[in-house]
Design an enzyme around this catalytic site. Structure first.
Site, mmCIF file in Angstrom:
data_model
loop_
_atom_site.group_PDB
_atom_site.id
_atom_site.type_symbol
_atom_site.label_atom_id
_atom_site.label_comp_id
_atom_site.label_asym_id
_atom_site.label_seq_id
_atom_site.Cartn_x
_atom_site.Cartn_y
_atom_site.Cartn_z
ATOM 1 N N CYS A 123 0.855 -1.187 0.000
ATOM 2 C CA CYS A 123 0.000 0.000 0.000
ATOM 3 C C CYS A 123 0.889 1.235 0.000
ATOM 4 C CB CYS A 123 -0.936 0.003 1.211
ATOM 5 S SG CYS A 123 -0.079 0.176 2.787
ATOM 6 N N CYS A 160 2.743 1.936 3.201
ATOM 7 C CA CYS A 160 3.883 1.021 3.387
ATOM 8 C C CYS A 160 5.091 1.537 2.618
ATOM 9 C CB CYS A 160 3.538 -0.381 2.888
ATOM 10 S SG CYS A 160 2.090 -1.133 3.648
ATOM 11 N N ASP A 175 -4.246 9.220 -38.672
ATOM 12 C CA ASP A 175 -3.417 9.234 -39.868
ATOM 13 C C ASP A 175 -4.043 8.271 -40.880
ATOM 14 O OD1 ASP A 175 -1.092 9.608 -41.529
ATOM 15 O OD2 ASP A 175 -0.436 7.631 -40.861
#
Length: 785
Positions: A29, A32, A445
């Site tokens: 996380c 952490c 394109d």
């Protein structure tokens, strides 16, 4: 935390620097990662850190003269996280993800189950078997019963990992969930609230295990990508076959692939043919026929034949390796929503902690004997001892954890990006995933994007007494010495048609800007533009009206008495030109053999892709091309774009993109990643077509369609919108639930257990599960409608 996109061993480091890569499975996380980062920053010699909670990896650039790999590992462990395996250095291939975790049989899980058993027994004696809840003694004149002893055992066993994590958080001055929960457990135990402390320790440990499981599921998608490429390869050395690790195969070595095997590296086939399933790379489910000279990619699957190929890249530099590494690095590029979440969390947690302290301290002083508060016609009387308010303050501490809120975005981003990668769409950052869903216009394109980018013969119209075979024979013979793409298209059509041996030609001469001529059997033949034959004396405006409107295949019964007759059907040339086709006439100075029409074929999926983009909400789709007005108009009408702009130079394409941004808003440009580089760089989102095996396209684009499949464009747009929707759902659900719980705490409506089960465990699992929905999106649904 400092992010660095540099990969190990890229040659950009100082001589005294090296890049250390370690796996930290429990770093799952953002808080952490913040704790690990603070610990690493205390080391002298740490230059850059890249911490990836969603993969459980840490990449640290260090000065080897000031610190070492062992000290890096020690710093991470001093933050309370175990390092798995040996650290890798700059010579590694730069691809890593935490291995699958034995979550339910881990030491943390065992302690949690033991604690849960003691809590259950304690509750049984406390509330059901009250008569057997005997006193065991007293501490500071506070009686301890059997249930209290059971709760204390649960607190020690299940709460130890939490308190230990809180200790490391305090040591690294990180106000995170471990510190908040550890403080709450110790405080509740200290005032004799053993039931609350034990319940909090066990439920929070269960929540952590479930969150670990959810994160491990998120990491599975990355592991699936890594498992696509086999670890071993069969190599032909000195005439013998050897099975060696894929990373030991050198560029230029010959690799043997048998039916059903995975291709271990990128290479070029030198012997054999087969059909190859390239879906792991391009997302295309139909196997592609491969012959000598064709490229193959690591991770593809050999369907049926046997072939050998020459390795053109090492295992760490294959297209698949680049995809995996870019997917892993994509989380470093935070979305605007993720940046907002990080900023908000920085204020949210301290604010709730202060409120928790005030909740525990002020009400017992201010509402002694009870106080009634009325809001909007609703009234509530606040009563309770200081212990009651202290527990409510602890409950707010639990709610202060922003875990579900903080992970709501990165988990969604990783799920969306890995899902796209498995379907042949490489998104190089969460910011690009978010941006694609917000585009108002798409610029396409023409060559290589809406069309295949390869000229092909579309029409063969013989004239007079000439047959189609004779026309193709002379056309191919005349074009034998030309290297022009038109010549190659004619020769390819002749080969496909099996016209047989070509007439011998000599005295070949190129007529600049018009065509060419050569002699065959004493006759001079010409091939070229209509203008060339008009110079030879043909009146191409004089045409015969065909009563059936059909294609001319032979002379009419009534011969024309004009010497300059071309025997053309009325409108033939103008029709071809209106369709954007290049017309080549073949004949002598006195007779036309026929007309060959050539064009860059429109991709079969182009029209449907444009239609689906409109249906999905894209306001404006425009085609940008350097081709002439007639060709551009014909292609634009066929594919259904809203607008086309023709005869554009590269800098004029940039101007076109800027004008679209001014008139419509955010623009995505889709091109080949090389010729359209200026326009791609100008657009808000740059999408490269057919990037498999093309390093330049992979490097220059924000998003790469690995196969030449423009049909993936609607999927990309829809995935981005869905990801943005999921992120919004996760953010507001997390905030809403936290707000409701926080409001209920002072009213006595929310217990510690409810705060953990709903506010922490429930929301973390909810946002992760919601994010995982992105991995189940079927690209076909957004193309087929």
């Amino acid at each position: 935390m400092t992010s660095k996109s540099e990969t190990a061993g890229d040659g950009g480091q100082d001589p005294g620097e090296t890049t250390v890569r370690v796996t930290v499975p429990e770093m799952d996380c953002p808080s952490c990662a913040q704790k690990v980062d603070k610990s690493l920053q205390r080391l002298d010699g740490v230059r850059e850190t890249t911490l990836q909670p969603t993969t459980g990896t840490a990449i640290v650039s260090i000065d080897t003269g000031e610190t070492s790999e062992a000290e890096v590992v020690g710093a991470i462990e001093s933050a309370g996280y175990e390092v798995s395996g040996e650290p890798g250095d700059s010579s590694g291939e730069g691809i890593e993800v935490a291995p699958p975790a034995e979550i339910w049989r881990s030491s943390r899980a065992i302690k949690t189950w033991i604690g849960a058993a003691f809590v259950t027994l304690g509750l049984l004696f406390e509330f059901v078997l009250g008569g057997q809840n005997v006193a065991l003694g007293s501490v500071f004149e506070f009686p301890l019963h059997l249930a209290d002893g059971l709760f204390l055992v649960a607190i020690v066993v299940s709460g130890y990992p939490v308190v230990r994590g809180g200790y490391y958080s305090a040591k690294n001055r990180s106000l995170d969930i471990d510190l908040l929960m550890g403080t709450a457990i110790i405080a509740a135990t200290g005032i004799g609230y053993f039931v609350e402390a034990a319940t909090l320790a066990v439920l929070f440990s269960i929540a952590e295990l479930l969150e670990d499981y959810a994160m491990d599921r998120a990491r599975d998608s990355l592991r699936e990508l890594m498992e696509l490429s086999p670890d071993e390869a069969t190599v032909r050395r000195n005439g013998d076959e050897e099975t060696v690790p894929a990373e030991d195969v050198a560029v230029g070595e010959t690799v043997v692939v048998r039916p059903g095997e995975k291709i271990p590296l990128d290479g070029t086939i030198v012997e054999g043919t087969s059909a190859v399933d390239e879906s792991p790379i391009t997302g295309e489910s139909v196997p592609v026929d491969k012959n000598v000279g064709d490229e193959v990619y690591a991770g593809s699957i050999n369907a049926e034949g046997y072939f050998e190929f020459e390795a053109t890249s090492s295992a760490s530099e294959s297209t698949l390796s680049q995809i995996i590494e870019m997917v892993q690095g994509a989380q470093e590029k935070k979305t605007e929503k993720e940046q907002f979440v990080d900023r908000f969390a920085g204020y949210y947690t301290p604010t709730i902690v202060v409120l928790a302290i005030l909740t525990a301290a002020l009400p017992p002083l201010l509402v002694d004997g009870g106080a009634t508060v009325s809001v909007a016609g609703l009234s509530h009387t606040f009563v309770g001892s200081w212990q009651t308010w202290f527990v409510r303050g602890l409950t707010l501490l639990v709610i202060a954890c922003p875990c579900a809120f903080v992970i709501s975005t990165p988990v969604s981003v990783v799920s969306g990006i890995t899902s796209a990668a498995k379907n042949g769409v490489l998104i190089k950052g969460g910011n690009h995933l978010e941006a694609m869903g917000g585009v108002d216009a798409v610029a396409l394109d023409k060559t290589g994007t809406l069309t295949k980018g390869e000229l092909a013969v579309t029409d063969v119209v013989p004239l007079g007494e000439a047959s189609e075979t004779e026309l193709l024979q002379y056309a191919a013979a005349l074009e034998q010495r030309s290297e022009h793409p038109i010549a190659e298209a004619i020769r390819e059509r002749a080969r496909e048609s099996g016209v047989g041996e070509l007439p011998a030609v000599e005295a070949f001469e190129s007529l600049t800007g018009k065509g060419l001529r050569a002699e065959s059997d004493g006759e001079t033949y010409y091939a070229g533009k209509p203008a060339l034959f008009e110079e030879l004396g043909f009146d191409l405006s004089h045409a015969h009206a065909r009563p059936d409107g059909g294609t001319v295949v032979e002379a009419t019964d009534e011969e024309c008495d004009r010497d300059d007759c071309a025997d053309l059907e009325a409108g033939t040339l103008s029709q071809f030109e209106a369709e954007g086709k290049t017309v080549v006439l073949v004949g002598t100075a006195t007779e036309l053999l026929g007309v060959v029409a050539i064009a860059d074929e429109v991709r079969p999926a182009a029209s449907r892709a444009v239609e689906r983009l409109h249906e999905l909400g894209v306001e404006h789709v425009v085609m940008l091309t350097g081709d002439n007005e007639g060709t551009a108009r014909a292609i634009a009408e066929r594919v259904g774009v809203d607008e086309y702009r023709a005869e554009l130079l590269p800098d004029e394409k940039v101007d076109a993109v800027e004008s679209l941004q001014a008139s419509h808003g955010e623009v995505a440009m889709v091109g080949d990643g090389i010729n359209d580089a200026p326009a791609l760089a100008t657009a808000d989102v740059a999408v490269a077509m057919g990037a498999a095996g093309t390093d330049t396209a992979l490097e220059t684009a924000d998003i790469a369609l690995m196969g030449d499949d423009i049909g993936k464009l609607p999927y990309l747009y829809a995935l981005s919108n869905e990801a943005n929707s999921v992120i919004r759902q996760n953010i507001w659900a997390s905030l809403g639930v936290k707000a409701v719980l926080a409001l209920g705490v002072p009213l006595g409506l929310v217990s510690v257990a409810l705060a953990v089960v709903v506010g922490d465990m429930g929301m973390s699992l909810g946002v992760t599960g919601n994010a995982m929905r992105l991995s189940r999106i079927d690209p076909g649904r957004f193309f087929d409608g």
